[in-house]
Design a protein around this motif. Structure first.
Motif, PDB file in Angstrom:
ATOM      1  N   TYR A  35      -4.318   2.345  11.831  1.00  0.00           N
ATOM      2  CA  TYR A  35      -4.326   1.428  10.690  1.00  0.00           C
ATOM      3  C   TYR A  35      -4.914   2.101   9.451  1.00  0.00           C
ATOM      4  CZ  TYR A  35      -3.197  -2.619  13.651  1.00  0.00           C
ATOM      5  OH  TYR A  35      -2.578  -3.520  14.499  1.00  0.00           O
ATOM      6  N   ALA A  36      -6.013   2.822   9.630  1.00  0.00           N
ATOM      7  CA  ALA A  36      -6.670   3.478   8.496  1.00  0.00           C
ATOM      8  C   ALA A  36      -5.758   4.526   7.861  1.00  0.00           C
ATOM      9  CB  ALA A  36      -7.984   4.110   8.960  1.00  0.00           C
ATOM     10  N   ILE A  37      -5.139   5.348   8.701  1.00  0.00           N
ATOM     11  CA  ILE A  37      -4.249   6.398   8.183  1.00  0.00           C
ATOM     12  C   ILE A  37      -3.044   5.781   7.478  1.00  0.00           C
ATOM     13  CG2 ILE A  37      -2.697   8.279   8.874  1.00  0.00           C
ATOM     14  CD1 ILE A  37      -4.698   8.888  11.115  1.00  0.00           C
ATOM     15  N   SER A  38      -2.475   4.733   8.050  1.00  0.00           N
ATOM     16  CA  SER A  38      -1.304   4.092   7.455  1.00  0.00           C
ATOM     17  C   SER A  38      -1.632   3.476   6.101  1.00  0.00           C
ATOM     18  CB  SER A  38      -0.767   3.004   8.398  1.00  0.00           C
ATOM     19  OG  SER A  38      -0.362   3.561   9.628  1.00  0.00           O
ATOM     20  N   THR A  39      -2.797   2.835   6.002  1.00  0.00           N
ATOM     21  CA  THR A  39      -3.182   2.177   4.757  1.00  0.00           C
ATOM     22  C   THR A  39      -3.408   3.175   3.633  1.00  0.00           C
ATOM     23  OG1 THR A  39      -4.207   0.360   5.994  1.00  0.00           O
ATOM     24  CG2 THR A  39      -4.882   0.631   3.692  1.00  0.00           C
ATOM     25  N   LEU A  40      -3.986   4.329   3.945  1.00  0.00           N
ATOM     26  CA  LEU A  40      -4.324   5.326   2.918  1.00  0.00           C
ATOM     27  C   LEU A  40      -3.311   6.463   2.851  1.00  0.00           C
ATOM     28  CD1 LEU A  40      -6.945   5.023   1.171  1.00  0.00           C
ATOM     29  CD2 LEU A  40      -7.078   3.756   3.323  1.00  0.00           C
ATOM     30  N   LEU A  41      -2.164   6.327   3.495  1.00  0.00           N
ATOM     31  CA  LEU A  41      -1.196   7.421   3.538  1.00  0.00           C
ATOM     32  C   LEU A  41      -0.707   7.801   2.147  1.00  0.00           C
ATOM     33  CD1 LEU A  41       0.377   9.282   5.473  1.00  0.00           C
ATOM     34  CD2 LEU A  41       2.216   7.583   5.484  1.00  0.00           C
ATOM     35  N   ASN A  42      -0.468   6.812   1.283  1.00  0.00           N
ATOM     36  CA  ASN A  42       0.047   7.101  -0.057  1.00  0.00           C
ATOM     37  C   ASN A  42      -0.881   8.021  -0.854  1.00  0.00           C
ATOM     38  OD1 ASN A  42      -0.065   6.142  -3.126  1.00  0.00           O
ATOM     39  ND2 ASN A  42       2.066   5.932  -2.463  1.00  0.00           N
TER      40      ASN A  42
ATOM     41  N   VAL B 217      -5.186  -3.360  -3.646  1.00  0.00           N
ATOM     42  CA  VAL B 217      -3.968  -3.038  -2.907  1.00  0.00           C
ATOM     43  C   VAL B 217      -4.298  -2.774  -1.441  1.00  0.00           C
ATOM     44  CG1 VAL B 217      -1.957  -1.518  -2.775  1.00  0.00           C
ATOM     45  CG2 VAL B 217      -2.923  -2.091  -4.993  1.00  0.00           C
ATOM     46  N   ASP B 218      -5.400  -2.079  -1.191  1.00  0.00           N
ATOM     47  CA  ASP B 218      -5.827  -1.860   0.198  1.00  0.00           C
ATOM     48  C   ASP B 218      -6.068  -3.192   0.913  1.00  0.00           C
ATOM     49  OD1 ASP B 218      -5.715   0.839  -0.284  1.00  0.00           O
ATOM     50  OD2 ASP B 218      -7.882   1.099  -0.515  1.00  0.00           O
ATOM     51  N   TRP B 219      -6.553  -4.185   0.174  1.00  0.00           N
ATOM     52  CA  TRP B 219      -6.827  -5.490   0.790  1.00  0.00           C
ATOM     53  C   TRP B 219      -5.564  -6.220   1.219  1.00  0.00           C
ATOM     54  CZ3 TRP B 219     -10.918  -7.676   2.892  1.00  0.00           C
ATOM     55  CH2 TRP B 219     -12.172  -7.160   2.601  1.00  0.00           C
ATOM     56  N   THR B 220      -4.425  -5.901   0.609  1.00  0.00           N
ATOM     57  CA  THR B 220      -3.179  -6.525   1.071  1.00  0.00           C
ATOM     58  C   THR B 220      -2.831  -6.079   2.483  1.00  0.00           C
ATOM     59  OG1 THR B 220      -1.743  -4.766   0.163  1.00  0.00           O
ATOM     60  CG2 THR B 220      -2.260  -6.630  -1.285  1.00  0.00           C
TER      61      THR B 220
ATOM     62  N   THR C  70       0.807  -1.222   0.000  1.00  0.00           N
ATOM     63  CA  THR C  70       0.000   0.000   0.000  1.00  0.00           C
ATOM     64  C   THR C  70       0.837   1.267   0.000  1.00  0.00           C
ATOM     65  OG1 THR C  70      -0.180  -0.072   2.426  1.00  0.00           O
ATOM     66  CG2 THR C  70      -1.938  -1.117   1.162  1.00  0.00           C
ATOM     67  N   ILE C  71       2.072   1.209   0.508  1.00  0.00           N
ATOM     68  CA  ILE C  71       2.893   2.413   0.533  1.00  0.00           C
ATOM     69  C   ILE C  71       3.395   2.772  -0.871  1.00  0.00           C
ATOM     70  CG2 ILE C  71       5.142   1.341   0.959  1.00  0.00           C
ATOM     71  CD1 ILE C  71       3.673   4.560   2.555  1.00  0.00           C
ATOM     72  N   ILE C  72       3.343   1.802  -1.812  1.00  0.00           N
ATOM     73  CA  ILE C  72       3.640   2.082  -3.223  1.00  0.00           C
ATOM     74  C   ILE C  72       2.404   1.722  -4.053  1.00  0.00           C
ATOM     75  CG2 ILE C  72       6.160   1.918  -3.142  1.00  0.00           C
ATOM     76  CD1 ILE C  72       5.940  -1.026  -3.950  1.00  0.00           C
ATOM     77  N   ASN C  73       1.269   2.143  -3.560  1.00  0.00           N
ATOM     78  CA  ASN C  73      -0.031   1.807  -4.144  1.00  0.00           C
ATOM     79  C   ASN C  73      -0.078   2.080  -5.643  1.00  0.00           C
ATOM     80  OD1 ASN C  73      -2.841   2.340  -5.032  1.00  0.00           O
ATOM     81  ND2 ASN C  73      -3.369   1.952  -2.899  1.00  0.00           N
ATOM     82  N   ASN C  74       0.332   3.280  -6.058  1.00  0.00           N
ATOM     83  CA  ASN C  74       0.241   3.653  -7.466  1.00  0.00           C
ATOM     84  C   ASN C  74       1.132   2.789  -8.356  1.00  0.00           C
ATOM     85  OD1 ASN C  74       2.353   4.997  -6.022  1.00  0.00           O
ATOM     86  ND2 ASN C  74       2.685   6.356  -7.779  1.00  0.00           N
ATOM     87  N   ILE C  75       2.273   2.333  -7.828  1.00  0.00           N
ATOM     88  CA  ILE C  75       3.184   1.491  -8.600  1.00  0.00           C
ATOM     89  C   ILE C  75       2.625   0.071  -8.732  1.00  0.00           C
ATOM     90  CG2 ILE C  75       5.515   0.529  -8.678  1.00  0.00           C
ATOM     91  CD1 ILE C  75       6.443   3.004  -7.114  1.00  0.00           C
ATOM     92  N   ILE C  76       2.096  -0.458  -7.635  1.00  0.00           N
ATOM     93  CA  ILE C  76       1.532  -1.816  -7.643  1.00  0.00           C
ATOM     94  C   ILE C  76       0.331  -1.900  -8.573  1.00  0.00           C
ATOM     95  CG2 ILE C  76       0.367  -3.557  -6.225  1.00  0.00           C
ATOM     96  CD1 ILE C  76       3.350  -3.456  -5.744  1.00  0.00           C
TER      97      ILE C  76
END
Length: 480
Positions: free
Chosen positions: A298-305, A93-96, A76-82
């Motif tokens: 958890y929510a903030i970390s997942t959507l930080l990107n 990606v969020d589901w990972t 998720t921290i490289i969401n756009n690349i994945i």
């Protein structure tokens, strides 16, 4: 496993102290009466001992925990690349990340039962084996059509965390004396935070946003090999060096806990233990407040990107570093909180203060994202992390106090289950608000949740049962 002697057969050095002392200095009672008062089947007559090897066990656990946690945010921290490489949607990606939370919830009860039955060593070994297998499966997922293989590997790593998250409080109680147990718990939680920190910063560095899709694949392959190699080394080290418990209990509370374990007629079944916890009003309040706080994190970390890239496009590496800043500040907060608890034993007051400041930090973070200066985001995110992730060991220790003599692994497991449940709900809710209305409504909703959590914390009574168990032997020694 028999741990009454070191592997070499030599007598191991240990720090001994009197249970009634507020210090772990090397003090030995001299009069016969003191010896009789401290005498037990498991503790030597000269007092309780803490063994030097406890630090080796704790440090090894820290790296073991980190090896699992670093994979939580790996995608998720490289969401756009994945999404571009595998041709999938943001939701997948969020589901990972969410798979960590979803799998933990139904497995927390069998996981806690397993820890109570087989002990620290076997539980930890099962966890590192699962983490290692999952990491190696990802190595074979580097192809745009093989995202499902990567997801299978991620799911196995997520399953393995059941054998990790409940261990810090149990390990600290089994190996450390009463004036070090909170600090040891904070260091144990530090391992999870260290892994999350590495998970924030390493993927953006190893997998830059290259236009060449083949280069992205090569970078992913390198990252997966690196993680798999690290977990393999840790598997060997854990198998050789990680031990279950010291030869003698380190405190009066742990001696009493082990005494009850050894008396069949006084053993409490796992189901009865769960019933005791779920009818403990103060623990229920803590379950709710702890779940809210960690769920927001958890929510903030997942959507930080996507949140950071909305205001600072092209700053993928900065996104990882901001996540790193959150977790590093949280590590410092964890250590500070653990020291404060060990020095003051003010569990309710410390918990409330840290929680309230987490809420304040969330409001500040919400309204400083759009300043145009990414350095401000680094600063406010660090402030948020110091209190929000610094709260983790405080919640564990407060839970152990409220529920003694129930097993620490069970109370910690329930706290983690609460966190995962709220994490799933808040991540889905935050994602929906963010993509539909923007980051401000999403962040305000999380800040309001922290206000609710602060109020619940304020309503929780300070029923310090473990501290009372430490005081009881002292009173008996003074008034035989």
């Amino acid at each position: 496993m028999d741990l009454k002697h070191s592997a070499s057969g030599a007598v191991e050095s240990a720090d001994s102290y009197i249970a009634s002392s507020k210090s772990t200095d090397m003090i030995t009672p001299k009069d016969k009466e003191s010896k009789e008062n401290n005498k037990s089947a498991n503790a030597p007559a000269e007092g309780y001992k803490v063994y030097a090897r406890r630090w080796a066990v704790l440090i090894l656990f820290v790296f073991y925990s980190a090896s699992n946690a670093m994979q939580w945010i790996q995608y998720t921290i490289i969401n756009n690349i994945i999404t571009r490489y595998y041709g999938i949607s943001d939701k997948w990606v969020d589901w990972t990340s969410m798979i960590y939370m979803i799998l933990y919830i139904p497995l927390i009860f069998p996981g806690s039962w397993f820890l109570d039955k087989v002990g620290l060593r076997i539980t930890a070994l099962v966890g590192i084996v699962g983490t290692c297998i999952g990491a190696w499966i990802k190595v074979f997922s580097v192809d745009p059509s093989l995202f499902y293989v990567s997801f299978i590997g991620q799911s196995i790593v997520a399953l393995a965390q059941v054998c990790i998250l409940s261990l810090p409080a149990r390990l600290a109680a089994v190996w450390f004396g009463p004036d070090q147990v909170s600090s040891a718990t904070s260091v144990g939680v530090f391992g999870n935070q260290l892994g999350v920190a590495v998970g924030f910063v390493l993927p953006p560095m190893l997998v830059p946003n290259s236009e060449d899709i083949n280069q992205v694949g090569s970078d992913l392959q390198m990252m997966f090999y690196l993680v798999a190699g690290l977990t393999s080394i840790l598997l060997v080290l854990m198998a050789i060096f990680f031990q279950d418990r010291p030869p003698t209990p380190p405190s009066a509370a742990q001696e009493e806990s082990q005494r009850l374990e050894g008396m069949v007629e006084e053993q409490v079944s796992f189901l009865q233990s769960l019933k005791n916890l779920m009818t403990n009003r103060n623990f229920i309040f803590l379950l709710l407040s702890y779940g809210i706080n960690v769920g927001v994190f958890y929510a903030i970390s997942t959507l930080l990107n996507p949140v950071v890239l909305k205001y600072y496009p092209g700053h993928e590496v900065d996104t990882g570093r901001i996540g790193l800043s959150i977790v590093l500040a949280g590590m410092l907060g964890s250590v500070v909180s653990g020291i404060v608890l060990d020095k003051t034993h003010k569990f309710k007051e410390t918990t409330l203060a840290v929680y309230a400041l987490s809420m304040v930090g969330m409001w500040i973070f919400t309204f400083t994202l759009d300043t145009g200066h990414i350095a401000v985001v680094y600063l406010t995110a660090s402030l948020l992390g110091f209190f929000m992730t610094g709260y983790l060991p405080v919640g564990f220790e407060f839970g152990a106090e409220l529920t003694f003599p129930e097993p620490e692994g069970t109370s910690s497991g329930l706290l983690n289950a609460s966190a995962q449940t709220f994490g799933i709900c808040f991540t889905l809710f935050y994602s929906e608000l963010f993509y539909s209305y923007g980051d401000v409504p999403a962040n305000v909703a999380m800040a309001l949740m922290l206000i609710v959590g602060t109020a619940i914390t304020a309503a929780t009574r300070s029923d310090l049962r473990r501290q009372n168990a430490q005081v009881a032997p002292c009173a008996a020694a003074v008034n035989p």
